[in-house]
Design an enzyme around this catalytic site. Sequence first.
Site: not given
Length: 327
Positions: A201, A212, A214, A263, A274, A287, A292
């Site tokens: 990513g 993360t 991905n 992610e 990977y 959530r 942001f």
Amino acid sequence: MPPRFTIIRDTTPAAAIPKGSVVAMGNFDGVHLGHRAVIEAALAMSRSRGKPAFAVTFEPHPRKFFSPNTPQFRLTDETSKLRLLAGAGLAGAVVMTFDTARAGTTAQDFIHHDLIARLDVSGIAVGYDFHFGKGRVGSPSLLLSEATRLGIEVDVRPPVDIDERPVSSSAIRMALAEGQIADATAMLGGPWFVTGEVIHGEKRGRHLGYPTANIRLDKDCGLKHGIYAVRVGLGQGKDHRRFDGVASFGRRPTFDNGAPLLEVFLFDFKGDLYGTVLDVAFIGFIRDELKFDSIDALIRQMDDDSARARTQLAAAPDAFPNLGVIE
């Protein structure tokens, strides 16, 4: 080692197909509690007869064949479905290609050619709403009349309800689209999961303190965009390892608002993922996806998301999809 899970396809020679087997029939998208009731009925018949039990299923999903340009949110792709069927204790699966010829096969021909002449079944289990054959005119009642007349046992399973709500693949899709993970888990009999290869990513996560893994999901995946508590499976069989984590599925509105991407941040993990294939099971919704105003605000929220994910996972049953190994 567990017995080998046998996959029979249209090209499998007749001599390689076990005779007198029992079959559970359906599309089995998600292999939910309703499907499992059909599978259990087939397994019970197989034990009483001393014959192997197979699932009979169709690929591609008939909805995809009839409406190829309509988005189809599948709960399980073919491989994931077969792994769940293998984990359910079946001896194998008969995967019938759903094409023009199959769509044009009459219900009578399906029973007499596919089930009896080719598969030589001795027992059949289906759900109350299973339909088959050209125009979907084949029904459980037709199976009961035709197969029973030929000495083939047929078990038609009634609907499975949870709190007076019927379990179905469409109801599970709706729950996932609304982020109602607990409802989806209850109907599935275990957490919903996705499988995918870890791709490269933008590597923003490592700079934020949250590297993360991905994974690009199917373009028609209807999972609600947001943040989730997850359990992650790495490897199969005796090499299987499991990690808790937190995951984001969505378009990353703070950065690029791009194509949806999953992610996953694995807690207490160090290493390079990977190119590896992960199973990601969704345990709880945390959530909605948000945009942001600053990186600091995003990091503070990610810290909170991780804490909430750990809390949810600690309180949740230690459940993970029972996945068999297929070749």
